[in-house]
Structures are given as structure tokens and as C-alpha cells.
Design an enzyme around this catalytic site. Structure first.
Site, mmCIF file in Angstrom:
data_model
loop_
_atom_site.group_PDB
_atom_site.id
_atom_site.type_symbol
_atom_site.label_atom_id
_atom_site.label_comp_id
_atom_site.label_asym_id
_atom_site.label_seq_id
_atom_site.Cartn_x
_atom_site.Cartn_y
_atom_site.Cartn_z
ATOM 1 N N CYS A 5 17.345 -15.996 -30.814
ATOM 2 C CA CYS A 5 18.139 -17.105 -31.329
ATOM 3 C C CYS A 5 17.153 -18.216 -31.684
ATOM 4 C CB CYS A 5 19.106 -17.571 -30.241
ATOM 5 S SG CYS A 5 19.754 -19.222 -30.512
ATOM 6 N N LYS B 108 8.027 12.313 1.357
ATOM 7 C CA LYS B 108 7.455 12.698 0.065
ATOM 8 C C LYS B 108 7.290 11.434 -0.775
ATOM 9 C CE LYS B 108 7.990 16.001 -3.697
ATOM 10 N NZ LYS B 108 7.834 15.070 -4.801
ATOM 11 N N TYR C 155 -15.333 -13.466 5.244
ATOM 12 C CA TYR C 155 -15.538 -12.238 4.486
ATOM 13 C C TYR C 155 -16.234 -12.554 3.163
ATOM 14 C CZ TYR C 155 -14.568 -7.951 1.914
ATOM 15 O OH TYR C 155 -14.701 -6.814 1.161
ATOM 16 N N ARG D 232 -4.001 14.831 -11.273
ATOM 17 C CA ARG D 232 -3.545 16.202 -11.118
ATOM 18 C C ARG D 232 -3.559 16.967 -12.448
ATOM 19 N NH1 ARG D 232 1.017 18.886 -8.442
ATOM 20 N NH2 ARG D 232 2.016 19.930 -10.175
HETATM 21 S S1 IVH Z 1 1.622 18.229 0.349
HETATM 22 C C1 IVH Z 1 1.676 21.520 -3.044
HETATM 23 N N1 IVH Z 1 2.673 15.992 1.107
HETATM 24 O O1 IVH Z 1 4.740 16.124 -4.260
HETATM 25 C C2 IVH Z 1 0.626 21.050 -2.166
HETATM 26 N N2 IVH Z 1 2.731 16.500 -1.220
HETATM 27 O O2 IVH Z 1 6.311 17.897 -6.057
HETATM 28 C C3 IVH Z 1 1.109 20.350 -0.956
HETATM 29 N N3 IVH Z 1 3.769 14.736 -2.578
HETATM 30 O O3 IVH Z 1 2.168 17.352 -6.230
HETATM 31 C C4 IVH Z 1 1.327 18.947 -1.176
HETATM 32 N N4 IVH Z 1 4.215 13.373 -0.929
HETATM 33 O O4 IVH Z 1 1.865 15.055 -5.313
HETATM 34 C C5 IVH Z 1 2.407 16.784 0.059
HETATM 35 N N5 IVH Z 1 3.542 14.029 1.962
HETATM 36 C C6 IVH Z 1 3.279 14.812 0.915
HETATM 37 C C7 IVH Z 1 3.628 14.450 -0.395
HETATM 38 C C8 IVH Z 1 3.337 15.328 -1.449
HETATM 39 C C9 IVH Z 1 4.274 13.552 -2.237
HETATM 40 C C10 IVH Z 1 3.719 15.216 -3.988
HETATM 41 C C11 IVH Z 1 2.462 15.904 -4.389
HETATM 42 C C12 IVH Z 1 2.887 17.165 -5.083
HETATM 43 C C13 IVH Z 1 4.311 16.880 -5.355
HETATM 44 C C14 IVH Z 1 5.089 18.126 -5.476
#
Ligand code: IVH
Length: 687
Positions: free
Chosen positions: A448, A125, A45, A146
Site C-alpha cells: 500500500c 529423534k 574469557y 549426509r
Molecule cells: S541413529 C540409521 N539416532 O533420523 C542410522 N538417528 O530418518 C542410525 N536421527 O538419518 C541413526 N535422531 O539423521 C539416530 N537419536 C537419533 C536420531 C537419528 C535423528 C535421524 C538420522 C537419520 C534419520 C533417519
């Protein structure tokens, strides 16, 4: 005329070559960083990469903004530019109880005025930093944080350093505009390593992977971001033109094919996917609850931090029908996991003494179970932090496991504070040796001042024997404590004087384990010079710095004579490190200690297998872009006996200057230093 045609032809073949190389590097980047399935060796690479660099240097007119070589090398920004999102980045409504999932489903059905089952797409999430990537005609043109949802900050330079984020999308037919939203995260293992490095450099460690990821993106100098191990996972879209998706799952599939890292792709990776649980499609709310519980159980075994699941309606058509409520979509919800917190009381605040003498206040608490782990201690870092949180002995506090790693006190429940509880001040005295402790200028911690303090000695010995230092694996913490308490060891070199009889006289020491200890001490006698320097535990001198110093000076005798000036010549060593190193190494006790270690039979392995001595005593400075990465050029010089320093001075023999050399070139010209390129460097060793 003929010459022009010739040039055009040369450039055409260069263009074809450049295209092939670019394609192949992109393919390998995708295999390596997105799929985690490399198909060629790192060496191969590197060869392709160097070839592309060279070709672009020879034909700068052919170089494109999205070339794989354009990920790094940008200049630092003064500030981030505020940039609007074409479509707002919404937030999610949160709930902490799985039962709310049932009412979410009912609410949507009521709103849609239909009892038909709704198809849901549920996903973990991610607990990181949300960003939006803008692809225009398949090329990454912008990356925006954001921010407040409407306006974020332009972090394009930094995002480009993340190798799993494609600079151009894969595929023949690409949409005119594709805005991808996702999360920047740091894997837990990468986070741990980064914090070790931070500490070695005398910098404050990050509290958790999310802070580390966010802090890395908010760097004005993209080189810092490039050095941080970041990942990205895409999960939503912003504005899209020239392409239609019907469902969330179709969106994931298509953008995965464009080469974007998604949870769908991660699911297929053994180490990230963990039983393919990163997402689920179902119409049954009970299944969603089951999924929530399953994920909650396995979250600790995942490679990255998550803080719940996100449930979205799968059909984009239904999403449009449902619309938004204020700042969040009606079609999605976040079912968060119970934060891993617990309530307990602070029984005591003790002061720990570190290897470098730093006094750290630690809260000792009544044991409390937080997410399956019993917590009794939490660091309070320093007086500033202690004052900020105002933790007092007897207080009732909320503790949490920050990012699964370090327990911390989040807050004191002031209402429950007992009358008469006093503010805690770290005494300006070492709790172990009773010497005074002082706060050095520009620092927040008390230290110390006694270099032979027992507590410091114990910590220094623990560092000395550790795996990456002298690697004396049979001398564990318990033995070190005993050896110091019994006054059998008062310095590193005393370890090498230990005798079988005295060791066996210690409590719980059998013949076999004693022999093991002695064998492992004996086996440590041939470290590399770099390891040895690292083992001494000098402030700011981590593994990397130690090995730079070893490379530069080559022998322990020369290291002992090092001046601040000569250290500053090393690329990667700054004034703070140089001054700490010299002041430590010139302490008479340290000098004697090193001599004693050598007397006890320590010899050094050579670090670089030297190929020749043809560059002996020659001092080089490297600048500009070369056909090979800078480290290769440096290794080449070192393996032929030369020295590499960071800045040009009258002692410099050669400046190895590549493309786009700047101030160093000017300085070398002024001082009359010989200026050579990679090819002439090669010729030097053939002389
Ligand atoms: S979908 C609101 N999918 O959670 C628009 N969000 O508390 C739909 N987040 O600002 C977002 N994992 O940054 C989505 N698998 C996931 C996510 C996710 C983390 C975050 C995202 C959002 C925040 C809301």
C-alpha cells in the site's frame, strides 16, 4: 649462534604459553557450550582469547589448524565439494503406530532365532540436519552432510563455526579414526530470535527450525553460518579405527568423555533434559511404548524439535548379526509421532496490511485442533506462494504447525474442491484505505503506497510502543485500534498529546488504567537515540542498524541530515538500507513528525558513556586482525569520540591496520591515509 639459541628459547616459552592458553580456552568452551556450565566470566574469557590471538600473531609458526582461533575467518567457497562417506549413512524405517514397536521386537527375535530379551537403547529423534564429523588422531579433519547416504558435501568450514563441536577431542588416548554422526539443530528460542532478525533485515523468515538449521549449514560464506545459533548432538558412529565399543550406551559415554555433545550430556541439563527423558535403556517392548507416549506428551516443552523416537539394539554385536535391509539397518527403527496436521476448510482469504504497507494474504479457516492448539489463521505469504499452493476460498486443506511455531497450509485436497472455486488474486488496492498497492521492483509483495493508511498507522503504532522500541507498555493493541478508529491518534506524536478526559471517555476506560497509560507514555520520553530511530519503523532498519546509525551520527539533527553516502560509510549498512533510510527520513511528513516528537518533550540518553573527546572529528577505518576483537577496537574509538566507517576514502583520517590487512591497506597507502596499529591508536588518546 647465541641469537638463534635465544630465539629458540623465546619460541619455546611462547609455545608453552600457547599450549596453556589453548588448553584453558578449550576447557572453557567445553564448560560453556557442551555442559552449559561456564566457570569464568565472558570478560575473562575474552581476555584469554585475545591473549592467544596476540601470541599467534607474534608467532605465526606456532599456530595450528585446530586452534580455538581458527573457528572463523575463512573465505567463502564457490561451491561445496562432493565427498564420499567411508561407510554409508543409512536411513531408518519409519512407523507411526506404537504397536509396530511390538512387531519390531518380534521380528528381531525371529531373525536371531532366540527368545532371549533384547536390550534396546531408545532416544528422541532429532528433527534437524544429519552430518558426519571425521576425527583423525583426535583432530576434526572433515565434516560431511549426509547427501544421498554414499556421497555428501564437505561443510567443514561451516561446521567449525559451531562452538559446541570440539576441534580436538579431550583425553590422552584417542582413536586413529573416529567418525561421529549426529544432528545439527536450532533451539526453538534461537529460531524465534533469528526470525525476528531476518524480518528486521527485510529477509524472508525461515519456516521452521529444521529449515533454518539446514539453510545455515548450506551457506557458502562461513561467516553467515557463524552468525547462526546452531547446536549439534552426536548419536551414531561411522567408521572407527583404534577403539572398540560394545554397546550404544558405552559409545555415548565414551564420546561424551571425548568432549562431544551427546543427548546423554543434554539429559543432564535442566533446560534441555526435561525429566531426563532424552534416552532410555530397556529390554521390554511395553516400556518402549510407554516411553514413546511420554516423549510425545512432553515434546512441546522441549527446547528443540523432535519428530519421534529412535529404537536401536544396544549391543553392537547384535547389530552386526542383524545387519541391514537395503538402505536401512535391521537393528533400528524410528517410531514417529503423528505429524501435527489437521484437515479443515478455508472460509475466507483476507488481506492484512503491515507496518511497511506489505499486503499479506491470510487464510481464515474453520477452527481445527492441531496438537492441542486451535488453529484458525495461516499466512499465505504472497501471491507467488498463493499460486504455488493454489489455495482457494472454500477449499479443504491440510494445515500443520510448522516446527511448533507458525501454522501453515501444507496442501489443498483438490478432490474435495467445489465446482466454480476461483483462483485468488490479491487486489492491487489496500483493503483499508483503498489506495493503490504496487509491487516494487525486485520484490514479491504488493505494498500500500499511502503512508498515512489507517492499517499501516495501527501497525506502526504497535511497533512504536513495543518493548524494544519506546516501551510504552500500557498502550496495548486494543487501545491503539480504538485510538486510530476514533481518529484520536493519527501519528506517533499524537500519543504524547492525549488527555485524561478524552481517554476516559472511551469505552471500558477507568480512571486508574487511564492514569497508567498516561504515566507509561510520560516514562517513554527519554529513549536512547538508537531506540528512537528503531521506533520509527523504517523498512530494513532493525534494532542493530538503528543503533549503528545512532552511533555514527550522535544526534537527531545529524541523523536528519544523513546522506546515502554517509550511511554507506558505516560498516554493516548496505545500499538498500541506506536508500530506504534516506528516502524515508527526507519525507516532509516524517521530518515534521520527528520535530513534533521532539517538541512533545523527547530527549535522548547518551548511548556510549564517553571517556574522552580526544578522537573527536577523526574518522577511522579498521582492518586486519588485532590483539582484541574488532568490536572492542571500534568501541574504544567511539568512547573516545571518534567515528568508525567501513571503507577508506579521502575523508578517512586513520586506518587501524592489524595483521593480514588487505585491500583497505592498499587503498589507504594510495590515498596517503595515516596507517596505525592498536598500540599507536592507544597513544593517540594519550596525546
Ligand atoms: S541413529 C540409521 N539416532 O533420523 C542410522 N538417528 O530418518 C542410525 N536421527 O538419518 C541413526 N535422531 O539423521 C539416530 N537419536 C537419533 C536420531 C537419528 C535423528 C535421524 C538420522 C537419520 C534419520 C533417519
Amino acid at each position: 649462534m647465541a641469537r638463534n639459541i635465544f630465539l629458540a628459547m623465546a619460541s619455546k616459552s611462547a609455545l608453552t604459553k600457547l599450549k596453556t592458553l589453548t588448553e584453558s580456552i578449550r576447557e572453557h568452551d567445553y564448560n560453556y557450550y557442551v555442559l552449559d556450565q561456564p566457570t569464568i566470566s565472558d570478560r575473562e574469557y575474552d581476555r584469554l582469547y585475545s591473549e592467544l590471538l596476540k601470541l599467534e600473531e607474534d608467532h605465526p609458526e606456532l599456530k595450528s589448524e585446530s586452534s580455538p582461533t581458527m573457528r572463523i575467518g575463512w573465505t567463502p567457497l564457490d561451491k561445496f565439494i562432493k565427498t564420499p562417506h567411508r561407510e554409508p549413512m543409512l536411513s531408518l524405517q519409519n512407523s507411526y503406530s506404537p504397536e509396530d514397536i511390538l512387531s519390531f521386537d518380534e521380528k528381531l527375535k525371529r531373525f536371531l532365532k532366540s527368545e532371549d530379551p533384547i536390550e534396546y537403547f531408545a532416544q528422541v529423534k532429532l528433527d534437524g540436519l544429519a552430518v558426519e564429523l571425521v576425527y583423525e588422531d583426535g583432530t576434526l579433519t572433515k565434516a560431511i552432510t549426509r547427501g544421498d547416504g554414499n556421497i555428501g558435501e564437505d561443510v567443514t568450514q561451516n561446521i567449525k563455526t559451531i562452538r559446541s563441536i570440539p576441534l580436538t577431542l579431550r583425553g590422552k588416548v584417542l582413536p586413529k579414526l573416529l567418525e561421529i554422526r549426529g544432528e545439527i539443530v536450532m533451539l526453538k528460542s534461537d529460531f524465534k530470535n533469528l526470525n525476528i532478525q531476518q524480518q528486521e533485515r527485510g529477509q524472508v523468515p525461515f519456516a521452521n527450525p529444521r529449515n533454518a538449521a539446514a539453510g545455515s549449514i548450506r551457506q557458502l560464506d562461513p561467516k553467515v553460518t557463524a552468525s547462526r545459533p546452531l547446536r549439534f548432538f552426536a548419536y551414531a558412529k561411522g567408521k572407527v579405527e583404534g577403539l572398540n565399543f560394545n554397546t550404544q550406551s558405552e559409545f555415548e559415554k565414551i564420546i561424551s568423555e571425548f568432549g562431544l555433545p551427546t543427548l546423554k550430556v543434554a539429559n543432564q541439563m535442566k533446560e534441555l533434559g526435561k525429566k531426563n527423558k532424552l534416552s532410555l535403556i530397556t529390554t521390554l517392548p511395553e516400556e518402549l511404548i510407554k516411553y514413546y507416549r511420554q516423549v510425545d506428551k512432553l515434546r512441546h516443552s522441549l527446547e528443540f524439535d523432535i519428530d519421534g523416537i529412535v529404537i536401536k539394539t544396544n549391543s553392537f554385536g547384535i547389530q552386526t548379526k542383524l545387519g541391514n535391509i537395503a538402505r536401512s539397518p535391521r537393528w533400528a527403527t524410528a517410531a514417529k509421532f503423528e505429524p501435527e496436521q489437521g484437515e479443515t476448510t478455508v472460509e475466507d482469504i483476507i488481506i492484512q496490511v503491515g507496518r511497511t504497507g506489505a499486503l499479506t494474504p491470510v487464510a481464515v479457516m474453520a477452527p481445527v485442533n492441531v496438537g492441542g492448539v486451535n488453529i484458525t489463521n495461516a499466512t499465505l505469504h504472497n501471491q507467488d506462494e498463493l499460486d504455488r499452493k493454489d489455495v482457494r476460498i472454500g477449499d479443504t486443506v491440510i494445515v500443520q504447525r510448522a516446527g511448533d511455531v507458525i501454522p501453515e497450509i501444507v496442501q489443498v485436497i483438490k478432490k474435495k474442491r467445489k465446482k466454480g472455486a476461483k483462483r485468488f488474486t490479491i487486489p492491487a488496492q489496500c483493503p483499508v484505505c483503498k489506495s493503490i498497492a504496487i509491487k516494487p521492483e525486485d520484490e514479491v509483495v504488493l505494498r500500500c503506497v499511502n503512508p498515512i493508511c489507517d492499517a499501516r498507522l495501527k501497525e506502526s503504532l504497535k511497533h512504536f510502543v513495543s518493548r524494544r522500541a519506546m516501551n510504552i507498555d500500557k498502550v496495548g493493541e486494543r487501545i491503539i485500534e480504538t485510538l486510530v478508529d476514533e481518529k484520536m491518534v493519527t501519528s506517533f506524536s499524537d500519543l504524547y498529546k492525549l488527555e485524561k478526559e478524552s481517554l476516559m471517555a472511551l469505552d471500558r476506560q477507568g480512571e486508574k488504567s487511564t492514569q497508567n497509560i498516561l504515566d507509561s507514555i510520560e516514562a517513554s520520553k527519554n529513549p536512547t537515540l538508537g531506540r528512537f530511530i528503531f521506533s520509527l519503523g523504517i523498512r530494513f532498519v532493525g534494532e542493530q542498524t538503528a543503533s549503528l546509525i545512532a552511533d555514527q551520527f550522535g544526534s537527531i539533527e545529524k541523523v536528519l541530515e544523513a546522506s546515502e553516502e554517509s550511511l554507506l560509510e558505516i560498516d554493516g549498512i548496505g545500499p538498500k538500507v541506506a536508500s530506504a533510510f534516506v528516502s524515508e527520513i527526507s519525507r516532509p511528513q516524517m521530518k515534521t513528525e520527528i520535530q513534533n516528537l521532539i517538541k512533545s518533550g523527547i530527549t535522548f540518553q547518551s548511548e556510549n558513556t564517553k571517556e574522552s573527546n580526544s578522537l573527536q572529528d577523526q574518522v577511522f577505518v579498521i582492518t586486519g586482525t588485532h590483539p582484541y576483537p574488532r568490536d572492542h577496537v571500534k568501541d574504544f574509538i567511539l568512547t573516545h569520540g571518534g567515528k568508525v566507517v567501513g571503507s577508506v576514502s579521502k575523508n578517512t583520517n586513520y586506518l587501524v591496520a592489524g595483521e593480514a590487512a588487505g585491500s583497505k591497506l592498499e587503498k589507504a597507502q594510495k590515498l596517503g591515509v595515516d596507517i596505525i596499529d592498536w598500540d599507536s591508536l592507544n597513544k593517540l588518546i594519550m596525546k
